[in-house]
Design an enzyme around this catalytic site. Structure first.
Site, short mmCIF file in Angstrom:
data_model
loop_
_atom_site.label_atom_id
_atom_site.label_comp_id
_atom_site.label_asym_id
_atom_site.label_seq_id
_atom_site.Cartn_x
_atom_site.Cartn_y
_atom_site.Cartn_z
N HIS A 371 0.79 -1.23 0.00
CA HIS A 371 0.00 0.00 0.00
C HIS A 371 0.82 1.28 0.00
O HIS A 371 0.26 2.36 0.22
CB HIS A 371 -0.93 0.05 1.22
CG HIS A 371 -2.01 -0.97 1.20
ND1 HIS A 371 -3.24 -0.74 0.65
CD2 HIS A 371 -2.04 -2.24 1.67
CE1 HIS A 371 -4.00 -1.82 0.80
NE2 HIS A 371 -3.28 -2.74 1.42
N LYS A 564 -8.26 14.18 4.89
CA LYS A 564 -7.48 12.95 4.88
C LYS A 564 -6.44 13.09 5.98
O LYS A 564 -6.32 14.16 6.59
CB LYS A 564 -6.81 12.73 3.52
CG LYS A 564 -6.08 13.97 2.97
CD LYS A 564 -5.52 13.74 1.57
CE LYS A 564 -6.54 13.97 0.47
NZ LYS A 564 -6.51 13.01 -0.60
N ARG A 565 -5.68 12.00 6.26
CA ARG A 565 -4.62 12.13 7.24
C ARG A 565 -3.70 13.30 6.86
O ARG A 565 -3.49 13.57 5.68
CB ARG A 565 -3.81 10.83 7.31
CG ARG A 565 -4.56 9.71 7.98
CD ARG A 565 -4.86 10.05 9.42
NE ARG A 565 -3.64 10.05 10.18
CZ ARG A 565 -3.42 9.23 11.21
NH1 ARG A 565 -4.33 8.37 11.61
NH2 ARG A 565 -2.28 9.29 11.89
N LYS A 570 1.00 14.40 1.38
CA LYS A 570 -0.35 14.72 0.88
C LYS A 570 -0.50 16.23 0.64
O LYS A 570 -1.47 16.68 0.05
CB LYS A 570 -1.41 14.23 1.86
CG LYS A 570 -1.46 12.70 2.01
CD LYS A 570 -2.51 12.30 3.02
CE LYS A 570 -2.49 10.82 3.37
NZ LYS A 570 -3.16 9.96 2.36
N THR A 675 -8.48 6.89 -1.94
CA THR A 675 -9.83 6.36 -2.19
C THR A 675 -10.88 7.44 -1.98
O THR A 675 -11.98 7.35 -2.53
CB THR A 675 -10.13 5.16 -1.26
OG1 THR A 675 -9.64 5.47 0.05
CG2 THR A 675 -9.47 3.90 -1.76
N LYS A 679 -14.60 8.72 -3.80
CA LYS A 679 -15.85 9.03 -3.07
C LYS A 679 -16.37 10.40 -3.46
O LYS A 679 -17.58 10.60 -3.66
CB LYS A 679 -15.61 8.97 -1.56
CG LYS A 679 -15.28 7.58 -1.06
CD LYS A 679 -14.74 7.55 0.37
CE LYS A 679 -14.08 6.21 0.63
NZ LYS A 679 -13.20 6.19 1.82
C1 GLS Z 1 -2.50 3.69 2.05
C2 GLS Z 1 -2.15 4.67 0.94
O1 GLS Z 1 -1.45 5.75 1.47
C3 GLS Z 1 -3.36 5.16 0.13
O2 GLS Z 1 -2.93 5.86 -0.98
C4 GLS Z 1 -4.20 3.96 -0.32
O3 GLS Z 1 -5.37 4.41 -0.97
C5 GLS Z 1 -4.57 3.11 0.87
C6 GLS Z 1 -5.35 1.88 0.48
O4 GLS Z 1 -4.68 1.14 -0.48
O5 GLS Z 1 -3.38 2.67 1.55
N1 GLS Z 1 -1.29 3.12 2.58
C7 GLS Z 1 -1.17 3.36 3.90
O6 GLS Z 1 -0.25 2.95 4.62
N2 GLS Z 1 -2.18 4.10 4.33
C8 GLS Z 1 -3.03 4.32 3.29
O7 GLS Z 1 -4.09 4.90 3.37
#
Ligand code: GLS
Length: 830
Positions: A371, A564-565, A570, A675, A679
Site C-alpha cells: 500500500h 485525509k490524514r 499529501k 480512495t 468518493k
Molecule cells: C495507504 C495509501 O497511502 C493510500 O494511498 C491507499 O489508498 C490506501 C489503500 O490502499 O493505503 N497506505 C497506507 O499505509 N495508508 C493508506 O491509506
C-alpha cells in the site's frame, strides 16, 4: 448438535425475526423494557439507539447463522482477509440499508417518538484504523458479503481505536476514544479462545530416521478471545463474519494466591500486561515505528487467526496438500507477514510435514498487497527483538532466507550484490528483518493498489524481485469503494434521484449502470434537481461546521475540501499556502474588484500522528490562518478557512456529498492510490489533483476535461529533488510572498512557522511544494472560472458520476477473486 428426534421441537421454537413496522416496534420496546430494563418514562435517545441496534442485530444474526451453516456445509474455498485495521464507522444505518428495512425503522421510530437521524447519530464510530488502508478493508468486507463470497475478516479488537482529535488554541490535542462503552454489534465468544506463546527457548529433539524437530517451550502465554461482528451484504442474506481478537491473561482473572497474601498490586499485574496487547491502535499512517508492543500485537493476532483457520481446515479431514484449495489468505500490507512464518511453523513443527512440502502450501496460500512506496512506512524489525519475542520464528525466517538466497545465487551466479540487496535480513547495525521481502517470498501474488503504484513498485522498491520471479507474480488491483455506504447511505437523495432516472436501484450492485446517467447531463430539469441536492448537502455541512467550529459559512460559496490524514506527502501545506495567496490577493484588491470574486470555503480535516511534529504544525497553521481570515471584515464571505476537528468515517459521510471541488494533491508518485478521490467524484464533486495514484485512472475514466490536473509528473520527481540538493532551488515568487507574510507574523507570532518555511526554502523542498505552486494557483483560477458557469459545471459533475462505475469495490473484489484467490461466489441457499 441436537439429536434428530428433538429437531422438530427445535425448529418450532426457532427465532424468526421481526417483519413490518409493527414487528419492529414490538422488538424495540421489548429490548427497551427487558434487555435495557427501562420504560417509556426513561427511554432517551441513547436507549432508543441501543434497542434499535439490538433489534437489527437479532435480524442480522439469523442471516449470519444461516450463512455460516451454509458455508460450513458447502465447505468451499474461503478467503481470509488479515488486516490490522478495519475502519468500519457506524453499523446501524448500514445494517438497516443493507437488509432493506430502513423505511420500516424510520416509521416505527417516528411513531414511538424519535427521529431516525438522531438515533443513528448516537452510535460511536468503530474507528479501528488510521485512514485509507483501514477504510479499504471495511469496503472490501461490504463487497465480499454483497457479492456472496465466503470470506472472513480477521483483526484486533482494540479497546481504544484511533484517538479523538480536539483542537485547542489551534493545536491538535489527542483524547482517548472510549468506543466500547456500549457496542451492540459484537458477539463475545468466550468459548473461542487460543493460547498464544511469547518468548521462551527452542530445543531440537531427535526423532526417528535421524530427523529433528524443534520444540518451542517456556516463555509466557496470553489468551486470545474472539469477538464476532456480523457483516451484512446488500440485498442478499449473506452475512459474513469479522473476527476480532482481544487479549486476556491466560488462566483466569488474576492471581488469587498473591491476592490472598495481600500483594494486591502485583495480583492484577499479569492481567493488565496481557490486556495491553489489544489495548490500543497505533496511530500512525504511512509510518512504522519499531515498538515491541506492536510486534506483539502482530504475532498475537496472526497466531490466533491462523490457529482458527487451521482448526477449521482440519475438521474437513482433507490432506494438507489441499489447504490452498480451501484457504486463500490476503495480507493487507506487511503487518500480518508473520502469518507466513507461523503457518510454516505449524506445518513443519506441529504437523510434521517436510519443509519443501510445507513451503509449497504456504506460498500457494498467501497473497500480499502493498500500500505504499514511502521508505519510512516499510516495516523492518530488529533481529534481536524478533529473536527475543519469537525465537522459533526467527530460525524459520533464517531458513526461508537461506533457501531463497540459494535459489537467487543459482539464478544469478555472477551477481554477488543482488544477494545483499534482496536478503530478508538487512545486514545493518542492528540487523533487521525486512517484512516486505518476507511477504513477497512467502506469497504467490503481490499487488499494488493503482496502476501507477503497481508500476512503481515493480521498477523501484521491488525491482530485483521482478528479475527473480518474473513479472507475473506482480499485479495491479486498483482500489475501489463501496457504493452502498459512499453513495446510498451518505447521499440518500442523490441515490434516489439516480434510481428514479435510470430505472431503479441496480446500480448499487453494478455500478457501471451509472453510465445511463450520461445522456441526462444536458437535461435542464435533471440538472436543476441535481443542483438542489448538492445545495442541500452543503447546507447540511454548513450546519456541522457551525456546530463544531462556530463559524458561519455560506452554502452558496464554492466548497473546496481536503480531508485525509495530515502528511507532508499529501501536501495540506501546499493547500494552505494557496489559501494564504488567495487571501493576500483579495486583500490587495479594491472593494469594487472584490465584489466580482467568487466566494470560497476552504475546508480541511484530518488527524496527525501524535509524534509527527510537522503535520501538527500544518494543523496549527490552518487554524491560525482561519482565525485571521474568518474575522477580516474586508473579506467577509469571500473566503472562509475551516479546520473540522476529529475527521472520521461518520463525518466523511456528511462532508463528501457537500463538496464542489476536493483536493488530492500529493507529490506525484507518493500516494499509492487514494480512495476519497473516488468518493468525492461519485458524489458529484470535481477534483483538483496531481497525476498520482488513482487520480490517473479517474482521469482516464471520466475524461480530462472533467478534472483539474496540475503539477509535475512522477518521472520528473527524482531529477527535481536532485536539482534542489545539488543545484540552486529558486522559490516561486508568489510562494515567497506567502512565506514573507508568515514570517512577519500575520498569522501569529513572527517565526511561528519557520520550520515549515525552512522545509521549502532551505531543506531541499522534498515534496516539491515550490515546483508545483504556480501550476496549483493557476489551476485554481480555472476552477473558479469553470464554477461560474453552473450549467456546464453541473453537466461535468453528472458526466463524471456516470463514468465512475469502475471504482466500485465490487469490481475490485471480483478481480482479487479471479486473479489472486481463485474463488467463486456462492449464494446462501434458503
Ligand atoms: C495507504 C495509501 O497511502 C493510500 O494511498 C491507499 O489508498 C490506501 C489503500 O490502499 O493505503 N497506505 C497506507 O499505509 N495508508 C493508506 O491509506
Amino acid at each position: 448438535s441436537i439429536p434428530e428426534p428433538q429437531r422438530e421441537a427445535w425448529k418450532r421454537a426457532q427465532a424468526k425475526g421481526f417483519s413490518g413496522k409493527d414487528g419492529f416496534e414490538k422488538e424495540l420496546v421489548r429490548h427497551v423494557e427487558t434487555t435495557l430494563a427501562r420504560s417509556m418514562f426513561n427511554c432517551d435517545e441513547k436507549a432508543a439507539y441501543s434497542a434499535t441496534s439490538l433489534a437489527f442485530r437479532d435480524q442480522l444474526i439469523l442471516d449470519w447463522n444461516r450463512t455460516q451453516q451454509n458455508q460450513t456445509y458447502r465447505d468451499s474455498k474461503r478467503v481470509y482477509y488479515l488486516s490490522l485495521e478495519f475502519l468500519m464507522g457506524r453499523a446501524l444505518d448500514n445494517a438497516m440499508l443493507n437488509i432493506g428495512q430502513k423505511d420500516i425503522a424510520k416509521a416505527g421510530l417516528s411513531e414511538l417518538g424519535f427521529r431516525i437521524e438522531d438515533i443513528i447519530g448516537q452510535e460511536n464510530d468503530a474507528a479501528l484504523g488510521n485512514g485509507g488502508l483501514g477504510r479499504l478493508a471495511a469496503c472490501f468486507l461490504d463487497s465480499l458479503a454483497s457479492l456472496d463470497f465466503h470470506a472472513w475478516g480477521y483483526g484486533l479488537r482494540y479497546r481504544y481505536g484511533i484517538f479523538k482529535q480536539e483542537i485547542i488554541d489551534g493545536y491538535q490535542v489527542e483524547v482517548p476514544d472510549y468506543w466500547l462503552d456500549f457496542n451492540p454489534w459484537e458477539f463475545p465468544r468466550h468459548d473461542v479462545t487460543v493460547d498464544i506463546q511469547f518468548f521462551g527457548n527452542v530445543r531440537k529433539e531427535a526423532k526417528e530416521q535421524g530427523k529433528e524437530v524443534a520444540i518451542w517451550e517456556g516463555g509466557e502465554i496470553v489468551q486470545a478471545v474472539a469477538y464476532d461482528v456480523p457483516i451484512p451484504g446488500y440485498n442478499t442474506p449473506t452475512t459474513n463474519n469479522l473476527r476480532l481478537w482481544s487479549s486476556k491473561a491466560s488462566g483466569g482473572e488474576f492471581d488469587f494466591q498473591k491476592f490472598n497474601n495481600g500483594d494486591y498490586e502485583s495480583s492484577v499485574a499479569d492481567q493488565q500486561r496481557a490486556e495491553t496487547i489489544s489495548a490500543v491502535l497505533y496511530p500512525n499512517d504511512n509510518l512504522e515505528r519499531g515498538k515491541e508492543l506492536r510486534l506483539k500485537q502482530q504475532y498475537f493476532w496472526v497466531a490466533a487467526s491462523l490457529h482458527d483457520i487451521v482448526r477449521r481446515f482440519k475438521k474437513s479431514k482433507r490432506d494438507w496438500k489441499q489447504f490452498p484449495d480451501q484457504v486463500a489468505i490476503q495480507l493487507n500490507d506487511t503487518h500480518p507477514t508473520l502469518a507466513i512464518v507461523e503457518l510454516q511453523r505449524i506445518l513443519v513443527d506441529i504437523e510434521g510435514l517436510k519443509w519443501e512440502e510445507a513451503w509449497d502450501i504456504v506460498t500457494s496460500t498467501f497473497g500480499y498487497t502493498n500500500h505504499t512506496v514511502l521508505p519510512e512506512a516499510l516495516e523492518k524489525w530488529p533481529v534481536g527483538l524478533v529473536q527475543h519475542l519469537l525465537p522459533r520464528h526467527l530460525q524459520i525466517i533464517y531458513d526461508i532466507n537461506l533457501y531463497f538466497l540459494q535459489q537467487v545465487e543459482k539464478q544469478f551466479p555472477d551477481d554477488r550484490d543482488i544477494l545483499r540487496r534482496v536478503s530478508i535480513i538487512e545486514e545493518s547495525q542492528p540487523k533487521m528483518v525486512r517484512m516486505a521481502y518476507l511477504a513477497i517470498v512467502g506469497s504467490h501474488k503481490v499487488n499494488g493498489v493503482a496502476e501507477l503504484h503497481s508500476d512503481l513498485i515493480k521498477t523501484t522498491i521491488f525491482k530485483d524481485f521482478v528479475e527473480i520471479y518474473g513479472p507475473d507474480k506482480f499485479t495491479n488491483v486498483t482500489n475501489g469503494i463501496t457504493p452502498r455506504r459512499w453513495l446510498h447511505q451518505a447521499n440518500p437523495r442523490l441515490s434516489e434521484l439516480i434510481a428514479s432516472k435510470i430505472g431503479g436501484n441496480d446500480f448499487l450492485k453494478d455500478l457501471t449502470k451509472l453510465n445511463k446517467l450520461e445522456s441526462l447531463a444536458e437535461d435542464k430539469e435533471f440538472r436543476k434537481e441535481w443542483s438542489e441536492i448538492k445545495y442541500a448537502n452543503k447546507v447540511r455541512l454548513a450546519k456541522l461546521i457551525k456546530e463544531l467550529t462556530g463559524v458561519t459559512v455560506n452554502p452558496a460559496a464554492l466548497f473546496d475540501i481536503q480531508v485525509k490524514r495530515i502528511h507532508e506527502y499529501k501536501r495540506q501545506q501546499l493547500n494552505i499556502f494557496g489559501v494564504i495567496h488567495r487571501y493576500l490577493t483579495l486583500k490587495a484588491m479594491s472593494s469594487e474588484e472584490r465584489k466580482k470574486q467568487l466566494p470560497r470555503v476552504s475546508v480541511f480535516g484530518g488527524k496527525a500522528a501524535p509524534g509527527y511534529w510537522m503535520a501538527k504544525q500544518i494543523i496549527h497553521l490552518i487554524n491560525a490562518v482561519g482565525s485571521v481570515v474568518n474575522n477580516d471584515a474586508d473579506i467577509g464571505d469571500l473566503l472562509k478557512v475551516i479546520f473540522l476537528p476529529d475527521y472520521n468515517v461518520s463525518k466523511a459521510e456528511i462532508i463528501t456529498p457537500a463538496s464542489d471541488i476536493s483536493e488530492h494533491i500529493s507529490t506525484a508518485g507518493t500516494e499509492a492510490s487514494g480512495t476519497s478521490n473516488m468518493k468525492f467524484v461519485l458524489n458529484g464533486g470535481l477534483i483538483i489533483g496531481t497525476c498520482d495514484g488513482a487520480n490517473i485512472e479517474i482521469t482516464r475514466e471520466i475524461g480530462d476535461n472533467n478534472i483539474f490536473l496540475f503539477g509535475n509528473l512522477s518521472e520528473d520527481v527524482e531529477d527535481l529533488r536532485h536539482a534542489h540538493n545539488y543545484g540552486s532551488h529558486t522559490i516561486d515568487p508568489d510562494l515567497n510572498r506567502v512565506f514573507d507574510e508568515m514570517e512577519k507574523g500575520t498569522f501569529g507570532t513572527p517565526h511561528d512557522f519557520s520550520g515549515m518555511v525552512a522545509a521549502v526554502r532551505h531543506h531541499g523542498d522534498y515534496y516539491l511544494v515550490s515546483d508545483d505552486f504556480h501550476s496549483y494557483i493557476e489551476t485554481h483560477k480555472l476552477v473558479d472560472e469553470a464554477y461560474r458557469n453552473q450549467d456546464e459545471w453541473v453537466a461535468k459533475c453528472i458526466v463524471a458520476v456516470a463514468r465512475m462505475g469502475f471504482f466500485s469495490s465490487d469490481r475490485c473484489i471480483n478481480e482479487y477473486a479471479e486473479s489472486i484467490w481463485n474463488v467463486e461466489p456462492l449464494a446462501v441457499k434458503s
